[in-house]
Design a protein around this motif. Structure first.
Motif, PDB file in Angstrom:
ATOM      1  N   ALA A  24       1.036  -1.231   0.008  1.00  0.00           N
ATOM      2  CA  ALA A  24      -0.113  -0.016   0.044  1.00  0.00           C
ATOM      3  C   ALA A  24       0.925   1.147  -0.063  1.00  0.00           C
ATOM      4  O   ALA A  24       0.796   2.173  -0.743  1.00  0.00           O
ATOM      5  CB  ALA A  24      -0.904   0.053   1.406  1.00  0.00           C
ATOM      6  N   VAL A  25       1.816   1.367   0.659  1.00  0.00           N
ATOM      7  CA  VAL A  25       2.914   2.546   0.760  1.00  0.00           C
ATOM      8  C   VAL A  25       3.497   2.791  -0.687  1.00  0.00           C
ATOM      9  O   VAL A  25       3.694   3.725  -1.150  1.00  0.00           O
ATOM     10  CB  VAL A  25       3.963   2.253   2.026  1.00  0.00           C
ATOM     11  N   LEU A  26       3.792   1.583  -1.309  1.00  0.00           N
ATOM     12  CA  LEU A  26       4.301   1.742  -2.616  1.00  0.00           C
ATOM     13  C   LEU A  26       3.501   2.360  -3.640  1.00  0.00           C
ATOM     14  O   LEU A  26       3.732   2.947  -4.605  1.00  0.00           O
ATOM     15  CB  LEU A  26       4.754   0.522  -3.221  1.00  0.00           C
ATOM     16  N   ALA A  27       2.016   2.189  -3.401  1.00  0.00           N
ATOM     17  CA  ALA A  27       0.965   2.736  -4.260  1.00  0.00           C
ATOM     18  C   ALA A  27       0.850   4.346  -4.065  1.00  0.00           C
ATOM     19  O   ALA A  27       0.228   4.780  -4.818  1.00  0.00           O
ATOM     20  CB  ALA A  27      -0.187   2.028  -3.954  1.00  0.00           C
ATOM     21  N   GLN A  28       1.300   4.740  -2.896  1.00  0.00           N
ATOM     22  CA  GLN A  28       1.196   6.080  -2.696  1.00  0.00           C
ATOM     23  C   GLN A  28       2.203   7.427  -3.192  1.00  0.00           C
ATOM     24  O   GLN A  28       3.346   6.911  -3.215  1.00  0.00           O
ATOM     25  CB  GLN A  28       1.000   6.576  -0.826  1.00  0.00           C
ATOM     26  N   LYS A  29       1.625   8.241  -3.846  1.00  0.00           N
ATOM     27  CA  LYS A  29       2.610   9.281  -4.426  1.00  0.00           C
ATOM     28  C   LYS A  29       3.165   9.897  -3.273  1.00  0.00           C
ATOM     29  O   LYS A  29       4.323  10.492  -3.611  1.00  0.00           O
ATOM     30  CB  LYS A  29       1.918  10.165  -5.490  1.00  0.00           C
ATOM     31  N   ASP A  30       2.597  10.326  -2.246  1.00  0.00           N
ATOM     32  CA  ASP A  30       3.206  11.023  -1.008  1.00  0.00           C
ATOM     33  C   ASP A  30       4.023  10.484  -0.137  1.00  0.00           C
ATOM     34  O   ASP A  30       4.281  10.885   0.876  1.00  0.00           O
ATOM     35  CB  ASP A  30       2.156  12.032  -0.537  1.00  0.00           C
ATOM     36  N   MET A  31       4.399   9.080  -0.432  1.00  0.00           N
ATOM     37  CA  MET A  31       5.038   8.447   0.508  1.00  0.00           C
ATOM     38  C   MET A  31       6.299   7.413  -0.010  1.00  0.00           C
ATOM     39  O   MET A  31       6.186   7.372  -1.317  1.00  0.00           O
ATOM     40  CB  MET A  31       4.255   7.167   1.424  1.00  0.00           C
ATOM     41  N   ARG A  32       7.262   7.256   0.377  1.00  0.00           N
ATOM     42  CA  ARG A  32       8.532   6.485   0.065  1.00  0.00           C
ATOM     43  C   ARG A  32       8.799   5.323   0.995  1.00  0.00           C
ATOM     44  O   ARG A  32       9.156   5.687   2.305  1.00  0.00           O
ATOM     45  CB  ARG A  32       9.752   7.283  -0.366  1.00  0.00           C
ATOM     46  N   LEU A  33       8.726   4.024   0.488  1.00  0.00           N
ATOM     47  CA  LEU A  33       9.167   3.051   1.489  1.00  0.00           C
ATOM     48  C   LEU A  33      10.725   2.836   1.720  1.00  0.00           C
ATOM     49  O   LEU A  33      11.467   2.513   0.688  1.00  0.00           O
ATOM     50  CB  LEU A  33       8.579   1.640   1.155  1.00  0.00           C
ATOM     51  N   ALA A  34      11.187   3.340   2.803  1.00  0.00           N
ATOM     52  CA  ALA A  34      12.636   3.212   2.899  1.00  0.00           C
ATOM     53  C   ALA A  34      13.370   2.126   3.205  1.00  0.00           C
ATOM     54  O   ALA A  34      14.542   1.802   3.112  1.00  0.00           O
ATOM     55  CB  ALA A  34      13.086   4.402   4.147  1.00  0.00           C
ATOM     56  N   GLY A  35      12.526   1.207   3.815  1.00  0.00           N
ATOM     57  CA  GLY A  35      12.879  -0.083   4.246  1.00  0.00           C
ATOM     58  C   GLY A  35      12.360  -1.054   5.073  1.00  0.00           C
ATOM     59  O   GLY A  35      11.264  -0.480   5.692  1.00  0.00           O
ATOM     60  N   VAL A  36      12.367  -2.333   5.023  1.00  0.00           N
ATOM     61  CA  VAL A  36      11.696  -3.249   5.771  1.00  0.00           C
ATOM     62  C   VAL A  36      12.742  -3.992   6.639  1.00  0.00           C
ATOM     63  O   VAL A  36      13.714  -4.318   6.725  1.00  0.00           O
ATOM     64  CB  VAL A  36      10.949  -4.256   5.107  1.00  0.00           C
ATOM     65  N   VAL A  37      12.205  -4.091   8.225  1.00  0.00           N
ATOM     66  CA  VAL A  37      12.723  -4.704   9.058  1.00  0.00           C
ATOM     67  C   VAL A  37      12.343  -5.932   9.598  1.00  0.00           C
ATOM     68  O   VAL A  37      11.146  -6.066   9.629  1.00  0.00           O
ATOM     69  CB  VAL A  37      13.051  -3.705  10.422  1.00  0.00           C
ATOM     70  N   ASP A  38      13.204  -7.185   9.806  1.00  0.00           N
ATOM     71  CA  ASP A  38      12.686  -8.034  10.159  1.00  0.00           C
ATOM     72  C   ASP A  38      13.977  -9.053  10.806  1.00  0.00           C
ATOM     73  O   ASP A  38      15.039  -8.499  10.920  1.00  0.00           O
ATOM     74  CB  ASP A  38      12.097  -9.041   8.873  1.00  0.00           C
ATOM     75  N   ILE A  39      13.406 -10.274  11.355  1.00  0.00           N
ATOM     76  CA  ILE A  39      14.466 -11.151  11.751  1.00  0.00           C
ATOM     77  C   ILE A  39      14.493 -12.549  11.176  1.00  0.00           C
ATOM     78  O   ILE A  39      15.158 -13.387  11.439  1.00  0.00           O
ATOM     79  CB  ILE A  39      14.205 -11.428  13.453  1.00  0.00           C
ATOM     80  N   ALA A  40      13.566 -12.883  10.280  1.00  0.00           N
ATOM     81  CA  ALA A  40      13.389 -14.086   9.830  1.00  0.00           C
ATOM     82  C   ALA A  40      14.384 -14.307   8.831  1.00  0.00           C
ATOM     83  O   ALA A  40      15.276 -13.408   8.306  1.00  0.00           O
ATOM     84  CB  ALA A  40      11.909 -14.235   8.914  1.00  0.00           C
ATOM     85  N   THR A  41      14.289 -15.806   8.534  1.00  0.00           N
ATOM     86  CA  THR A  41      15.391 -16.390   7.431  1.00  0.00           C
ATOM     87  C   THR A  41      14.904 -17.249   6.516  1.00  0.00           C
ATOM     88  O   THR A  41      15.683 -18.121   5.871  1.00  0.00           O
ATOM     89  CB  THR A  41      16.554 -17.113   8.247  1.00  0.00           C
ATOM     90  N   ASP A  42      13.524 -17.170   6.296  1.00  0.00           N
ATOM     91  CA  ASP A  42      12.835 -17.915   5.490  1.00  0.00           C
ATOM     92  C   ASP A  42      12.411 -17.353   4.149  1.00  0.00           C
ATOM     93  O   ASP A  42      12.563 -16.123   3.834  1.00  0.00           O
ATOM     94  CB  ASP A  42      12.042 -19.021   6.238  1.00  0.00           C
ATOM     95  N   TRP A  43      11.458 -18.194   3.510  1.00  0.00           N
ATOM     96  CA  TRP A  43      10.882 -17.752   2.210  1.00  0.00           C
ATOM     97  C   TRP A  43      10.091 -16.479   2.371  1.00  0.00           C
ATOM     98  O   TRP A  43       9.806 -15.805   1.224  1.00  0.00           O
ATOM     99  CB  TRP A  43       9.998 -18.519   1.841  1.00  0.00           C
ATOM    100  N   ARG A  44       9.686 -15.904   3.291  1.00  0.00           N
ATOM    101  CA  ARG A  44       8.793 -14.827   3.519  1.00  0.00           C
ATOM    102  C   ARG A  44       9.432 -13.574   2.981  1.00  0.00           C
ATOM    103  O   ARG A  44       8.907 -12.531   2.808  1.00  0.00           O
ATOM    104  CB  ARG A  44       8.326 -14.668   4.864  1.00  0.00           C
ATOM    105  N   LEU A  45      10.679 -13.253   3.188  1.00  0.00           N
ATOM    106  CA  LEU A  45      11.520 -12.278   2.642  1.00  0.00           C
ATOM    107  C   LEU A  45      12.028 -12.412   1.409  1.00  0.00           C
ATOM    108  O   LEU A  45      12.744 -11.332   0.984  1.00  0.00           O
ATOM    109  CB  LEU A  45      12.598 -12.034   3.933  1.00  0.00           C
ATOM    110  N   ARG A  46      11.902 -13.434   0.853  1.00  0.00           N
ATOM    111  CA  ARG A  46      12.631 -13.566  -0.540  1.00  0.00           C
ATOM    112  C   ARG A  46      12.084 -12.671  -1.572  1.00  0.00           C
ATOM    113  O   ARG A  46      12.751 -11.942  -2.308  1.00  0.00           O
ATOM    114  CB  ARG A  46      12.560 -14.969  -0.863  1.00  0.00           C
ATOM    115  N   PRO A  47      10.829 -12.200  -1.535  1.00  0.00           N
ATOM    116  CA  PRO A  47       9.976 -11.054  -2.636  1.00  0.00           C
ATOM    117  C   PRO A  47      10.656  -9.813  -2.539  1.00  0.00           C
ATOM    118  O   PRO A  47      10.690  -9.261  -3.407  1.00  0.00           O
ATOM    119  CB  PRO A  47       8.702 -11.303  -2.145  1.00  0.00           C
TER     120      PRO A  47
END
Length: 346
Positions: A24-47
């Motif tokens: 949703a953030v990526l779809a907004q013209k007035d916002m920029r996604l600076a980064g995502v934080v996580d701790i996982a090491t599996d498939w969820r973060l591959r995309p």
């Protein structure tokens, strides 16, 4: 940040809610996604790498483990906090409450979700009700999926001058679909042990004037929640008058069982056919042809997509905290347009 710069957003936690907030953030013209934080090491973060989204680790220890699993890590949470205006915390229940102290220490605005208590931020958010009181705050809490639906629907009746008191029964999905192999329930129903269940008091944290009592039961399915409501109106009303009240909310979408949308799985299939990201149903899907009015009594039912309904409100909460929009109407209109939110599926 100047008036014309996009707000820089960090997302902490890339699970069910986090990945949808990112889209949703990526779809907004007035916002920029600076980064995502996580701790996982599996498939969820591959995309993330395929989408060109920078991945950060919650700590240096997690960064080492994640790099060992083959992930490219841009840095740690501390480093990302120095680059952003607001953090949307989508971590599991009670973790966000701990993270709140980190955000405060770094002077960053932040948003938590309904798994946390109201006291974590001192403010609970549903865009149609509490946008103005969130404006310029350091933090807010976007309430849970069920609470969001309760506030949306009862507010629609309240604004039409029809709401006196409301009593609801919630049939709650057992777990999120992607985790259904890990837990949930089978061949049983589990009632929430307290009446009212927690959703009613939670709705009152957004609007203390609501006279609402909820009861809830966990059921053995994972697609969505189903609500049944009995409402005492302020006066006798017609069915069309009530429907007009619901139509006044852009985030309540009327559906018809007569059109084949007779169960929650059919509504989810429609979202897929419409090309919604993750098959998201952002709206409250309320059955128009099931709704019944008897004098001053109203009965209706609706579906809640527990993975998606809070996403538009989270986007609006970003605008409220950072001053991107002056009014709820302005923000809601922008969010509705970018996410394709509509007022009817019939």
């Amino acid at each position: 940040m100047t008036q014309h710069d996009p707000v820089r957003v960090a997302i902490n936690g890339y699970g069910v809610i986090g990945k949808r907030v990112a889209t949703a953030v990526l779809a907004q013209k007035d916002m920029r996604l600076a980064g995502v934080v996580d701790i996982a090491t599996d498939w969820r973060l591959r995309p993330l790498e395929e989408q060109g989204i920078d991945l950060y680790a919650a700590s240096s220890e997690h960064a080492q483990t994640m790099r060992g699993a083959g992930f490219t890590i841009a840095g740690t949470l501390d480093a990302l906090l120095g680059q952003v205006d607001v953090v949307v915390d989508c971590t599991p229940k009670r973790i966000a409450a701990q993270n709140a102290e980190i955000y405060r220490a770094n002077g960053r605005k932040f948003i938590v979700h309904g798994g946390e208590k109201h006291d974590v931020t001192g403010h609970s958010f549903v865009a149609e009700v509490s946008f103005d009181s969130a404006a310029g705050r350091a933090a807010t809490r976007v309430v849970s999926c069920n609470t969001t639906s309760i506030v949306r629907t009862l507010t629609a009746l309240k604004r039409a001058g029809l709401l006196k008191r409301a009593r609801g029964t919630l049939l709650r999905r057992a777990t999120d679909p992607w985790e259904s192999h890990l837990g949930g329930i089978m061949n049983t129903l589990v009632p929430e042990p307290d009446i009212p269940s927690h959703q009613g008091p939670d709705a009152q944290s957004v609007d203390p004037q609501l006279d609402v009592v909820t009861m809830a039961v966990k059921v053995p399915q994972t697609l969505a929640h189903l609500h049944y409501w009995s409402v005492l109106l302020t006066r006798n009303a017609s069915k069309e008058e009530v429907l007009d009240a619901f139509r006044a909310s852009s985030r309540i979408a009327l559906i018809r069982a007569g059109d084949g949308l007779a169960a929650i799985n059919t509504v989810k299939e429609l979202m897929a056919d419409l090309g919604r990201p993750h098959d998201n149903l952002y709206e409250v899907a309320l059955w128009e042809d099931m709704l019944k009015v008897e004098g001053d009594e109203l009965f209706y039912a609706y579906m809640v997509d527990n993975q998606a309904i809070v996403i538009p409100d989270t986007i609006d909460a970003i605008r409220a905290l950072t001053g991107l929009a002056r009014t709820a109407e302005d923000s809601i209109a922008q969010t509705n347009e970018t996410l394709g939110i509509r007022a009817a599926f019939c």
